[in-house]
Design an enzyme around this catalytic site. Structure first.
Site, short mmCIF file in Angstrom:
data_model
loop_
_atom_site.label_atom_id
_atom_site.label_comp_id
_atom_site.label_asym_id
_atom_site.label_seq_id
_atom_site.Cartn_x
_atom_site.Cartn_y
_atom_site.Cartn_z
N GLU A 194 1.02 -0.71 0.06
CA GLU A 194 0.02 -0.20 -0.13
C GLU A 194 1.23 1.39 -0.22
OE1 GLU A 194 -4.43 -1.63 2.29
OE2 GLU A 194 -2.73 -0.89 3.71
C1 TNX Z 1 -4.60 -4.05 4.43
S1 TNX Z 1 -2.96 -6.71 4.82
C2 TNX Z 1 -3.05 -3.88 5.36
C3 TNX Z 1 -3.01 -3.37 6.87
C4 TNX Z 1 -4.19 -3.18 7.03
C5 TNX Z 1 -5.11 -4.86 7.03
C6 TNX Z 1 -6.06 -4.04 7.92
C7 TNX Z 1 -1.54 -5.38 3.92
C8 TNX Z 1 -0.32 -6.07 4.03
N1 TNX Z 1 -2.23 -4.22 4.47
O1 TNX Z 1 -2.07 -2.42 6.67
O2 TNX Z 1 -3.45 -3.22 8.60
O3 TNX Z 1 -5.40 -4.38 5.85
O4 TNX Z 1 -6.89 -5.47 6.68
#
Ligand code: TNX
Length: 528
Positions: free
Chosen positions: A337
């Site tokens: 992300e």
């Molecule tokens: C996605 S999974 C994210 C996390 C969040 C999560 C909540 C991932 C690699 N990144 O930063 O905590 O969703 O479900």
């Protein structure tokens, strides 16, 4: 004497002998096939009698191996609270002592690998044999599950401790069977982490990935950059107190996990998810100014400056200290992300960070987005969201850890009325978490490409160990079985029955598990 009389007296003699030996052994007849073992073993053969664990039962360890002696003491300590037995653990070279539990390393067939074991129970003794102490440890967890459920009590129980006889042969399908705990959104102290490690060990997990940094908090002491924890660790989601592990505490967690054959995998998430670091050191920001600490739950707004030299100095220092206190082979670099980092900046960044990790003698794991970069030999891609990224990873010769959010994310609500958790990947009830198959989940990705599976618990909404237990149990037991048990032996209807039976143990252990209707609702009486 005529022949008829002779036959009659011989038969009578045999009957009398059989009867006396049967009445002398007061051990009840028991059926090993009735035991609810989770994860389900590769093979179970019942022999219809039972072994009694008594105050004077002994644990014998074959040879002088320290690791094996440790496993012996681990077992003795496991047995002690509920039975009150102070079981002696001694080294021996003798194979068959009666009234004993015998732990021994001996060469088993190759499929047993490091973690497989053979557990044999007769009326006289118990033996656990494996290629390595790790296999013995996994076998001890099975032995524990076939002891009466009261073994999980923390106070002395008045009862006898019979175990069904037979033989179990067992080994895992996947090399990597992990859980992840996000200690950045809400901090969990070392005591809680150790409790979690114990819960994981019971289901033969072998890795715990700790998500040690995120926008809301930096949780690991880095001596060369002290403000990361002093400032960056001072709060958490919702604005509470936060916290961090000193290097000493972290090492304590690592050691505790090691004794349970669980590898700690530390994650420093970058270039995104870095607000806590950016808030602690203004020089890491493109603007040269530090942002405020963040206590909300949005994602994707922060980034290290991928074009500044100091960024790489910072990462080198952090990885060096982390590698020094981490005996396990992996360091997780996050990489997810990074919505405010262009792909043009992201790719060279991930390439450089992989080199830093390799220079510190560790292998890289990253979330599936890292598949955009040039993956170095041995880099592992952790699939969570984008199938294309996982496929790209395999095209680039990487192995994959599967953490599909809609199956393994322990922060997803069970259903629409679950109070805790998020729902962006959908509801994940116990059946959905169990009914899927890693080797057919993503087209083009087969068993040989998969290192294993991991169940992440993100903690935006999870604030303490009781809430953790509620989100984790019982669905993580399904994940344990997916990682361990051959697909051909997995079946939801069979799993459901074993899990219901096993839940009696969770109750005795005081684990705050979710009583899903799928398992615990009594079926209405059928009228006929
Ligand atoms: C996605 S999974 C994210 C996390 C969040 C999560 C909540 C991932 C690699 N990144 O930063 O905590 O969703 O479900």
């Amino acid at each position: 004497m005529n022949i008829k009389k002779l036959i009659f007296s011989v038969a009578l003699f045999v009957v009398v002998i059989l009867f006396t030996s049967w009445s002398q052994s007061k051990n009840p007849r028991m059926n090993l096939l009735n035991e609810a073992i989770l994860p389900k073993p590769v093979s179970v053969t019942a022999s219809g009698s039972s072994f009694e664990l008594k105050a004077n039962t002994k644990i014998f360890v074959d040879g002088e191996s320290v690791a094996l002696l440790k496993a012996g003491h681990y077992l003795a300590n496991l047995i002690k609270p509920a039975t009150g037995f102070d079981i002696e653990v001694t080294s021996t070279s003798k194979k068959s002592n009666s009234n004993s539990i015998y732990l021994s390393i001996s060469k088993l067939e190759p499929e047993f690998g490091n973690e497989g074991y053979k557990l044999k129970i007769t009326g006289k003794n118990v033996s656990i044999i494996a290629n390595s102490p790790e296999g013995i440890f996994r076998g001890i967890q099975t032995f524990r599950q076939i002891l009466p459920k009261e073994i999980e009590a923390t106070t002395k129980q008045k009862k006898s401790w019979f175990i069904a006889s037979g033989e179990i042969q067992d080994y895992p399908q996947y090399e990597y069977r992990g859980a992840m705990l996000d200690v950045a959104r809400h901090f969990f102290n070392a005591e809680d982490v150790k409790k979690y490690i114990d819960m994981l060990a019971a289901y033969k997990f072998n890795a715990l990935h700790l998500h040690l940094s995120d926008d809301q908090g930096w949780r690991i002491e880095i001596k060369s950059w002290p403000n990361l924890t002093v400032h960056g660790g001072s709060t958490q989601v919702g604005g509470g107190k936060g916290g961090f592990y000193t290097q000493e505490k972290y090492k304590e967690i690592v050691e505790y996990a090691q004794e349970r054959y669980i590898t700690i995998i530390p994650e420093i998430d970058m270039p995104g998810h870095t607000n806590a670091a950016l808030a602690s050191y203004p020089e890491l920001n493109s603007s040269g100014e530090a942002p405020e600490l963040y206590t909300g739950i949005k994602v994707g707004f922060s980034s290290l400056d991928t074009n500044k030299d100091i960024t790489y100095q910072f990462i080198s220092d952090v990885i060096k200290e982390l590698a020094e206190m981490t005996p396990g082979p992996y360091i997780h670099i996050g990489g997810d992300e990074s919505h405010v980092t262009s792909l043009e900046d992201y790719i060279p960044f991930i390439n450089k960070v992989q080199d830093i990790v390799l220079a510190n003698g560790k292998k890289v794991i990253g979330w599936d987005e890292i598949a955009h970069a040039d993956l170095k030999t041995n880099t592992i891609v952790q699939f969570w969201a984008r199938i294309e990224n996982a496929q790209k990873g395999v095209d680039k010769k990487a192995q994959i850890i599967l953490s599909p959010a809609n199956k393994t994310y322990l922060d997803m609500k069970y259903d629409s009325i679950t109070k805790l958790g998020l729902k962006w990947a959908g509801y994940v009830d116990v059946d959905s978490a169990y009914v899927w198959n890693p080797s057919t989940f993503i087209s083009g990705i087969s068993k040989k490409d998969i290192l294993g599976i991991e169940s992440p618990l993100w903690t935006e909404t999870v604030t303490n160990i009781e809430e953790l237990e509620f989100m984790v149990f019982p669905r993580i037991i399904g994940h344990a079985e997916i990682g361990w048990t051959p697909d051909s032996l997995r079946d939801w209807n069979d799993f459901k029955v074993r899990l219901k039976k096993h839940s009696e143990r969770l109750k005795i252990k005081g684990i705050n598990y979710y009583t899903s209707d799928l398992i615990f609702k009594v079926a209405p009486e059928t009228k006929n």
